[in-house]
Each structure stands twice: as C-alpha cells, then as structure tokens.
Scaffold this motif. Sequence first.
Motif, PDB file in Angstrom:
ATOM      1  N   LEU A 474      43.824  38.039  51.287  1.00 39.95           N
ATOM      2  CA  LEU A 474      45.268  38.240  51.318  1.00 39.95           C
ATOM      3  C   LEU A 474      45.643  39.378  52.261  1.00 39.95           C
ATOM      4  CD1 LEU A 474      46.152  37.769  47.528  1.00 39.95           C
ATOM      5  CD2 LEU A 474      46.383  36.102  49.378  1.00 39.95           C
ATOM      6  N   GLY A 475      44.842  40.447  52.250  1.00 40.46           N
ATOM      7  CA  GLY A 475      45.104  41.574  53.141  1.00 40.46           C
ATOM      8  C   GLY A 475      45.016  41.182  54.602  1.00 40.46           C
ATOM      9  N   GLU A 476      43.992  40.386  54.956  1.00 42.42           N
ATOM     10  CA  GLU A 476      43.829  39.953  56.336  1.00 42.42           C
ATOM     11  C   GLU A 476      44.994  39.091  56.810  1.00 42.42           C
ATOM     12  OE1 GLU A 476      40.089  38.000  56.192  1.00 42.42           O
ATOM     13  OE2 GLU A 476      38.924  39.838  56.553  1.00 42.42           O
ATOM     14  N   ASN A 477      45.684  38.447  55.852  1.00 40.47           N
ATOM     15  CA  ASN A 477      46.822  37.602  56.201  1.00 40.47           C
ATOM     16  C   ASN A 477      48.159  38.315  55.999  1.00 40.47           C
ATOM     17  OD1 ASN A 477      45.984  34.562  56.790  1.00 40.47           O
ATOM     18  ND2 ASN A 477      44.565  35.380  55.237  1.00 40.47           N
ATOM     19  N   GLY A 478      48.102  39.630  55.810  1.00 43.44           N
ATOM     20  CA  GLY A 478      49.320  40.416  55.705  1.00 43.44           C
ATOM     21  C   GLY A 478      50.112  40.187  54.430  1.00 43.44           C
ATOM     22  N   ILE A 479      49.444  39.775  53.361  1.00 43.40           N
ATOM     23  CA  ILE A 479      50.131  39.497  52.087  1.00 43.40           C
ATOM     24  C   ILE A 479      49.871  40.649  51.130  1.00 43.40           C
ATOM     25  CG2 ILE A 479      50.273  37.942  50.109  1.00 43.40           C
ATOM     26  CD1 ILE A 479      49.373  35.694  52.051  1.00 43.40           C
ATOM     27  N   ASN A 480      50.951  41.323  50.701  1.00 46.72           N
ATOM     28  CA  ASN A 480      50.819  42.478  49.808  1.00 46.72           C
ATOM     29  C   ASN A 480      50.823  42.042  48.352  1.00 46.72           C
ATOM     30  OD1 ASN A 480      50.663  45.361  49.417  1.00 46.72           O
ATOM     31  ND2 ASN A 480      52.764  45.226  48.607  1.00 46.72           N
ATOM     32  N   ILE A 481      49.882  42.556  47.577  1.00 47.62           N
ATOM     33  CA  ILE A 481      49.788  42.241  46.153  1.00 47.62           C
ATOM     34  C   ILE A 481      50.632  43.230  45.362  1.00 47.62           C
ATOM     35  CG2 ILE A 481      48.241  42.093  44.165  1.00 47.62           C
ATOM     36  CD1 ILE A 481      45.991  41.354  46.119  1.00 47.62           C
ATOM     37  N   GLY A 482      51.503  42.687  44.495  1.00 46.97           N
ATOM     38  CA  GLY A 482      52.325  43.551  43.656  1.00 46.97           C
ATOM     39  C   GLY A 482      51.634  43.893  42.359  1.00 46.97           C
ATOM     40  N   THR A 483      51.197  42.873  41.613  1.00 50.09           N
ATOM     41  CA  THR A 483      50.477  43.081  40.354  1.00 50.09           C
ATOM     42  C   THR A 483      49.285  42.136  40.308  1.00 50.09           C
ATOM     43  OG1 THR A 483      51.874  41.487  39.173  1.00 50.09           O
ATOM     44  CG2 THR A 483      52.549  43.800  39.092  1.00 50.09           C
ATOM     45  N   PHE A 484      48.312  42.493  39.450  1.00 46.01           N
ATOM     46  CA  PHE A 484      47.040  41.781  39.395  1.00 46.01           C
ATOM     47  C   PHE A 484      46.694  41.577  37.917  1.00 46.01           C
ATOM     48  CE2 PHE A 484      42.693  40.834  40.318  1.00 46.01           C
ATOM     49  CZ  PHE A 484      42.606  40.575  41.680  1.00 46.01           C
ATOM     50  N   HIS A 485      46.615  40.317  37.467  1.00 43.21           N
ATOM     51  CA  HIS A 485      46.382  40.057  36.040  1.00 43.21           C
ATOM     52  C   HIS A 485      45.170  39.137  35.891  1.00 43.21           C
ATOM     53  CE1 HIS A 485      50.432  41.672  35.493  1.00 43.21           C
ATOM     54  NE2 HIS A 485      50.823  40.848  36.429  1.00 43.21           N
ATOM     55  N   LEU A 486      44.239  39.539  35.043  1.00 45.20           N
ATOM     56  CA  LEU A 486      42.997  38.791  34.842  1.00 45.20           C
ATOM     57  C   LEU A 486      42.832  38.372  33.393  1.00 45.20           C
ATOM     58  CD1 LEU A 486      40.502  40.983  36.896  1.00 45.20           C
ATOM     59  CD2 LEU A 486      41.070  38.588  37.385  1.00 45.20           C
ATOM     60  N   GLY A 487      42.173  37.234  33.196  1.00 43.32           N
ATOM     61  CA  GLY A 487      41.812  36.790  31.863  1.00 43.32           C
ATOM     62  C   GLY A 487      40.620  35.864  31.946  1.00 43.32           C
ATOM     63  N   ARG A 488      39.813  35.802  30.875  1.00 43.24           N
ATOM     64  CA  ARG A 488      38.663  34.900  30.878  1.00 43.24           C
ATOM     65  C   ARG A 488      38.307  34.532  29.444  1.00 43.24           C
ATOM     66  NH1 ARG A 488      33.656  39.020  32.454  1.00 43.24           N
ATOM     67  NH2 ARG A 488      33.717  40.254  30.529  1.00 43.24           N
ATOM     68  N   ARG A 489      37.672  33.372  29.315  1.00 45.39           N
ATOM     69  CA  ARG A 489      37.250  32.947  27.982  1.00 45.39           C
ATOM     70  C   ARG A 489      35.974  33.690  27.564  1.00 45.39           C
ATOM     71  NH1 ARG A 489      39.166  27.987  30.090  1.00 45.39           N
ATOM     72  NH2 ARG A 489      40.887  27.147  28.844  1.00 45.39           N
ATOM     73  N   GLN A 490      35.053  33.819  28.497  1.00 43.21           N
ATOM     74  CA  GLN A 490      33.796  34.516  28.212  1.00 43.21           C
ATOM     75  C   GLN A 490      33.173  34.973  29.533  1.00 43.21           C
ATOM     76  OE1 GLN A 490      31.642  31.337  26.282  1.00 43.21           O
ATOM     77  NE2 GLN A 490      30.742  30.614  28.195  1.00 43.21           N
ATOM     78  N   ALA A 491      32.284  35.972  29.441  1.00 45.24           N
ATOM     79  CA  ALA A 491      31.628  36.494  30.643  1.00 45.24           C
ATOM     80  C   ALA A 491      30.834  35.389  31.320  1.00 45.24           C
ATOM     81  CB  ALA A 491      30.707  37.651  30.268  1.00 45.24           C
ATOM     82  N   GLY A 492      31.023  35.263  32.625  1.00 47.98           N
ATOM     83  CA  GLY A 492      30.284  34.259  33.392  1.00 47.98           C
ATOM     84  C   GLY A 492      30.898  32.885  33.347  1.00 47.98           C
TER      85      GLY A 492
END
Length: 527
Positions: A474-492
């Motif tokens: 995204l940075g290489e394409n000039g796109i600025n990230i406002g917020t970053f949200h992660l979630g997962r069911r289980q590790a891996g």
Amino acid sequence: MTKPKVLISDKMDPNAAKIFEERGCDVDVITGETPEELKARIGEYDGLAIRSSTKVTSEILDAATNLKVIGRAGIGVDNVDIPYASGKGVVVMNTPFGNSITTAEHAIAMMFALARQIPAANTRTQAGEWPKNDFMGVEVTGKTLGLIGAGNIGSIVAARALGLRMKVVAYDPFLTEERAIEMGVEKADLDTLLSRADFITLHTPLTDETRNILSRENLAKTKPGVRIVNCARGGLIDEAALADALDSGQVAGAALDVFQTEPAKESPLFGKSNFICTPHLGASTTEAQVNVALQVAEQMADYLVNGGVTNALNMPSLSAEEAPKLKPYMTLAENLGSLVGQLAHGNLTKISIEREGAAAELSGKPIEGAVLAGLMRQYSDTVNMVNAPFLAKERGLDIRSVRHEKEGTYNTLIRVTVGTEQGDRSVAGTLFGTDAPRLVEMFGVGIEAELAGDMLYIVNLDAPGFIGRIGTLLGENGINIGTFHLGRRQAGGEAVLLLSVDAPIPQDVVKQACALEGVKVVMPLAF
C-alpha cells in the motif's frame, strides 16, 4: 446547513406555513397549479404538503428528485400513489386524528337527517307548504347501529350512538373482543350486522377488500327498511344497487357525503325522495381545517429537521424524542447491512436481524429498515429506509427479525445474518459508550473496527511477515492507512484484516494484494 424546503400546494390554514418556518424550514405556498406546473417545480423541494386537490402521480414523483416526505392534511390519501412513492423512498404521512371528531359528528348529523327527513321537510316548508302529515320519522333511541369499521372515527361514532341509547354492532376484521368490550359494542360478522342493523354507518378506508362492501348482494341481506350513512370513502357502496334498493324499499333511506366519482355531477341516486347528500363535508369544520393543517406541518417539520416519523403510511413511526436515541443504533444497523451486503457472495435468499440487550428494548422496525437500507444499497443508489423493504421484497428476500431479552457478552448487540448459496454469513456490532458504533464480529471471527469511509477487507493465512508485506504494498502505491484491525480464529489459521484508508483503492492494487503469499480474499469496501 441548508434548510429543508417545503411546498404547500393546496389551500390550508396559514398557520401551517408559520409552523414550518418556526421549525427551521423554508416554505412556499403556491396553490392551484396544473400537474405540468407542479411537475416543473417539484424538483427543488424536500417536502410537499397537500390536501385533496393535488394529485401526486408517478409522473410527479419522477420529477421530485429531492422529495423526502409528502404530508396529507387529512385522512384519505387516494390522491397519492403510495406504492410508487415508497419505491422512490418518499415518506407519505397523513393526519388521521385531526378531523376525526368532525367526521364522526357529520355521520351522526346525517343519521338524524335521515331519521327525521329534515332536508325534504325544510325544502317544502320554505316553499310555502306546511306538509306536517307527510313526514313521519323514526326515533334512534333503542335502534341498532351497524358500524362497518371500528377504528378511530368509528369508535367516536359508537360512543355518540351509545350516548343516544342506541345498541351498536360492529364489524371490523381488526377489532378484538377486548377492544369491543372497551368500546361497549358487540362484535359481529358482516352478515350478522346486515341482518340486524336499523342504521348502518361506514368508517373504513377504500381498499381492494372494502370496495363495494355494500354490494348488490350485501344490500339484499340488510334488514328491510335499513337506513345507510357513508361519510368515509366513495366506492364502499355500489351506488346503482343502492338506488334500486331505495326504490324497492329494502333501504328506507341513504345519506352520502362521498361518491365513487367526485365531484359528483350525476348519480343514479340524485332526485330520490329518500336520499340526501352533502359534497364531501365530513372534515369541513373550522376546527378540523386548522387541526389537520397544523398537524401535518408539525409532522413534516419533525421529519425533515429531527428525523421523527409520525402517522407515516409506508414506514414505522419514530417520534422526534426517539430519533436521537435510535440514531447510533440505526447507523450501526445500516453499516452492518452494508458490510454483509458487500461481502456476501451469490444471491441472497434470507436475512435475519437479531437484537440483544439494550437494543432488544428499542423499536425493531426502524433498525430493520436501516439494516435493509444498508444491504440494498448494493443494488440501488437511491435506497433508504422507506424503499429498502420494498426492494428486498422484490428480490424475494425472506426477512426475519428476532429479539433476545438476554444480555450476552455486550450490553447491546445487533447481529445480521444472510443466507447465500455458499451458506450463512454473519456480522455483529455494538455501541461503545452510547453513540459509537463498532463491528465486533465478522463471519465468526472476533474483530473490533469502526466501519467508515473507504476500507480494505482481506482474508489470509495467519503467518509471520504478512502485515509488513501488505503495508509495503500500500505504501509503494501511495495509499495511506488510517486504522488497522486484525482478528483470527486460531494461531496459524485464517486471519481477517480490516484496513481503513484515505482514498478508494485502485483495482490494480487489489490485484497486487491478491497475488501476495497466503492471501485468500481481497475486497475493497465503502461506507
């Protein structure tokens, strides 16, 4: 902020315009225009206040590109194409209580006029006659009044009739036994009413079910010598059949304030000695004219300025006091509907809207409408809470609303589940504090995010280095990230990533993201 603009296109009390102005609207009073003139003008207005003269047709509505609400000062809305207005997302309101007493009193007056033959006696007396022996009337005391329609006006007529020591038998499919007891009337089916009533008054809207409810067949079922009063809507009585019943004596007298075609220039009833009529005067009192004008102005201004919905015929009511409290819930509901609509693949077959905790205590219809508005925005760019249910119905969507009294992990929760060809897809959200909507679950994965603006949704394998790779891309394409949200069911396992960005993501960047190692799904979102 630009003020809502309202057009009053029919004559009504001048205080209505003052109310619009006091409540923060600009108002124009322009009456007597032709349909072509109204069509040319209506595009600049947010609200249209009418009485019975203005005909709001599909052609007018097509030209009303900014119209949000139509307010009818009165009960009947035969002059508004409600289904078409609903499809256009326009709220249609009326004022069902402003002229109720006036209309009920007119029905009682017509009943007395029939019972004592007052119009004919007046005419002949003023002509210099003294026809005392020609007019033998009947008392109403002790007689049975058959009430067809026991709603607001019908209930007032019933109260007046009981005060006159009449017996009242009521037919209304929506009348419960408890309400009948409360009103002091006997609930009956239509055939029973027809066979027992000495007087019949009609107080029902004109629908496919009620049209010609007093048909030739039903008039033949009436008690011989019955007297009939209609101050409701034209078309409830077969006028030709009524004329024949008056001639035969099956009906002793009839009094109509309304006709199938108005203005009524001719009728098979005209000229009959046992028939009296008035030119649709049911709501014509000074008090009623003022009441309905003020009421429609208040209702429309509340909607345009505060979002309150009162006496709407095509969406749930929502008071001006409730609107602020419901606003964050409706924002959350609309965002959840939009999210699941953008992410669900294949044709949607059903939708379930569940409310838990504090959300379960609120009115469900506005929340349901907001969810559907968000969902249907994928198919129409003019969708809102008014037309969304109609669009959903057109697409054959099965809608289910569920209220859970229990409180779960969150104090308040709204869950939206859609059925697709690939199975059910569910998202859920809550409010942080009292007015901050947040996504808290997405397709079974816990994730906390604000749904706003442009976003990027990614499903990927949970592996080291992925966050760095997507950030670099995204940075290489000039796109600025406002917020970053992660979630997962289980590790891996599978991980879900929601990014808010400052501008829409170009399709070529989406393709580059899809090519990253471990990526399963990439989809731009917009709220």
